[in-house]
Enzyme design. Sequence first.
Site, PDB file in Angstrom:
ATOM      1  N   MET A 110      -4.118 -26.582  32.045  1.00 41.22           N
ATOM      2  CA  MET A 110      -2.840 -26.792  31.373  1.00 41.22           C
ATOM      3  C   MET A 110      -2.815 -26.148  29.986  1.00 41.22           C
ATOM      4  O   MET A 110      -1.870 -25.448  29.626  1.00 41.22           O
ATOM      5  CB  MET A 110      -2.537 -28.290  31.255  1.00 41.22           C
ATOM      6  CG  MET A 110      -1.132 -28.566  30.748  1.00 41.22           C
ATOM      7  SD  MET A 110      -0.780 -30.318  30.534  1.00 41.22           S
ATOM      8  CE  MET A 110      -0.719 -30.886  32.223  1.00 41.22           C
ATOM      9  N   LYS A 157      20.153 -13.899  26.303  1.00 41.25           N
ATOM     10  CA  LYS A 157      20.102 -15.203  26.980  1.00 41.25           C
ATOM     11  C   LYS A 157      18.657 -15.703  27.055  1.00 41.25           C
ATOM     12  O   LYS A 157      17.716 -14.942  26.808  1.00 41.25           O
ATOM     13  CB  LYS A 157      20.707 -15.076  28.377  1.00 41.25           C
ATOM     14  CG  LYS A 157      19.894 -14.175  29.308  1.00 41.25           C
ATOM     15  CD  LYS A 157      20.652 -13.854  30.595  1.00 41.25           C
ATOM     16  CE  LYS A 157      19.838 -12.948  31.494  1.00 41.25           C
ATOM     17  NZ  LYS A 157      20.651 -12.383  32.595  1.00 41.25           N
ATOM     18  N   ARG A 190      26.962 -13.612  43.955  1.00 46.71           N
ATOM     19  CA  ARG A 190      26.593 -14.752  43.115  1.00 46.71           C
ATOM     20  C   ARG A 190      27.872 -15.161  42.400  1.00 46.71           C
ATOM     21  O   ARG A 190      28.836 -15.536  43.047  1.00 46.71           O
ATOM     22  CB  ARG A 190      25.443 -14.327  42.183  1.00 46.71           C
ATOM     23  CG  ARG A 190      24.624 -15.466  41.646  1.00 46.71           C
ATOM     24  CD  ARG A 190      23.449 -14.988  40.796  1.00 46.71           C
ATOM     25  NE  ARG A 190      23.860 -14.158  39.661  1.00 46.71           N
ATOM     26  CZ  ARG A 190      23.041 -13.631  38.761  1.00 46.71           C
ATOM     27  NH1 ARG A 190      21.745 -13.847  38.859  1.00 46.71           N
ATOM     28  NH2 ARG A 190      23.491 -12.901  37.770  1.00 46.71           N
ATOM     29  N   TYR A 210     -11.892 -26.636  36.773  1.00 50.57           N
ATOM     30  CA  TYR A 210     -11.379 -27.435  37.895  1.00 50.57           C
ATOM     31  C   TYR A 210     -11.682 -26.770  39.228  1.00 50.57           C
ATOM     32  O   TYR A 210     -11.454 -25.560  39.396  1.00 50.57           O
ATOM     33  CB  TYR A 210      -9.857 -27.581  37.791  1.00 50.57           C
ATOM     34  CG  TYR A 210      -9.400 -28.552  36.729  1.00 50.57           C
ATOM     35  CD1 TYR A 210      -9.769 -29.898  36.779  1.00 50.57           C
ATOM     36  CD2 TYR A 210      -8.585 -28.118  35.690  1.00 50.57           C
ATOM     37  CE1 TYR A 210      -9.339 -30.790  35.803  1.00 50.57           C
ATOM     38  CE2 TYR A 210      -8.146 -28.997  34.721  1.00 50.57           C
ATOM     39  CZ  TYR A 210      -8.521 -30.335  34.784  1.00 50.57           C
ATOM     40  OH  TYR A 210      -8.091 -31.205  33.825  1.00 50.57           O
TER      41      TYR A 210
HETATM   42  C1  LIG Z   1      20.544 -10.944  32.675  1.00 52.88           C
HETATM   43  C2  LIG Z   1      21.739 -10.115  32.869  1.00 52.88           C
HETATM   44  C3  LIG Z   1      21.780  -8.794  32.405  1.00 52.88           C
HETATM   45  C4  LIG Z   1      20.563  -8.083  31.838  1.00 52.88           C
HETATM   46  O1  LIG Z   1      19.710  -7.682  32.879  1.00 52.88           O
HETATM   47  P1  LIG Z   1      18.361  -6.856  32.572  1.00 52.88           P
HETATM   48  O2  LIG Z   1      17.861  -6.480  33.917  1.00 52.88           O
HETATM   49  O3  LIG Z   1      17.455  -7.786  31.847  1.00 52.88           O
HETATM   50  O4  LIG Z   1      18.743  -5.690  31.735  1.00 52.88           O
HETATM   51  C5  LIG Z   1      22.992  -8.116  32.487  1.00 52.88           C
HETATM   52  N1  LIG Z   1      24.080  -8.702  33.027  1.00 52.88           N
HETATM   53  C6  LIG Z   1      24.067  -9.953  33.523  1.00 52.88           C
HETATM   54  C7  LIG Z   1      25.303 -10.534  34.118  1.00 52.88           C
HETATM   55  C8  LIG Z   1      22.902 -10.698  33.478  1.00 52.88           C
HETATM   56  O5  LIG Z   1      22.883 -11.945  33.975  1.00 52.88           O
END
Ligand SMILES: *Cc1c(COP(=O)(O)O)cnc(C)c1O
Length: 354
Positions: free
Chosen positions: A294, A16, A114, A246
Amino acid sequence: MRQIVGGGVEVAPVVKSDAYRHGAVEVSRILANEGARWFCVSNPEEGIQLRESGIAGRLLVMADFLPFERKTLLEFGLTPVIHTLGEVPEWDRIAREREEPAFYHLKVDTGMGRLGTRAAAAEIIDVIQANRWARLEGLMTHLASPGEFSTTQTTDQVREFQLMREALELSGVRPVYVHLSSTVPVAYRNAAAWGNMVRPGLSIYGYVPAVKGSAPERALTVEPALTWKAAVLSVKEVPAGAPIGYGALYRPGQPARIAVIAAGYADGLPCQLSNRGSVIANGKIVPMIGAVSMDMTTIDLTTCPDIKPGDAVTLIGAEGDVKIDAQDIATLAGTIPYSILCSIHPRVRRVYVS
Ligand SMILES: *Cc1c(COP(=O)(O)O)cnc(C)c1O
């Protein structure tokens, strides 16, 4: 990861957020070549991107999609994670129209608070059995504090999950996959939390999150996959007391040789590194001075005079024995390595070396 969990457990890497910004397409291709058969993404766009770039494996869409995206998910052969029982009849209807079963994984909330259904087992079983075109392929949950070894939250969640799984089994509901674990339960060999599929993310990119409490010995050793470099734009001498950047956050106590590098907060370098961070220049750690701007950051090269414009310095990576990783930066910036990696902006050019 595979060596730790063994052959009976499917490793479904999490790619992801553009593979934690390492580049989902390239990372998934490499993982597919290594034999990965499942890939976890967050949303339909991420799944479609992988499908369209030729990833043939199963793609599990774990988090965000809305009702209007259901058909698209099926058209691209993406497998949804369903979080609410009310969704199941909707998928069932679409699957019946398509005359093709729609496989899904059901997420139960065992204490993460969640996503995931909080319904009781009996209700879940009724819904699964009443909707046969929508086909339960996986049962999953997510652990809130896998790296917290001083509380029982993980064991409580694992127990909740097992109770749910057993209740389903008693009614003849046997999902092919059951999965709970992200990186930590694999890295620390908490086999009770594996089921027959694990979903490691951060470890794929060469990090294991920091843990708390009395953890067992870590089973996994990994090295960061990503090196982040920036070019030196300019090098010059400044007199003692010259204000730098800055807000004049820094004034050298002695005449200094400074350099401006082509990376700033727009590239993902946290502002919290202003006057506190470091980079590696010619194998030496040198300090960032003044504010991170930036597109640029200033460093002090007094101890490292042989750098010139066009040379590269290392923001994350190793030169010789000297290393800086995303965890080091996260510690300085008061955040987590996930956030450091995911903040590296797409404009930072990715170069893949094998
Ligand atoms: C992001 C995520 C993972 C992976 O988690 P890591 O700590 O990066 O290994 C696994 N399961 C779900 C549902 C996630 O959202």
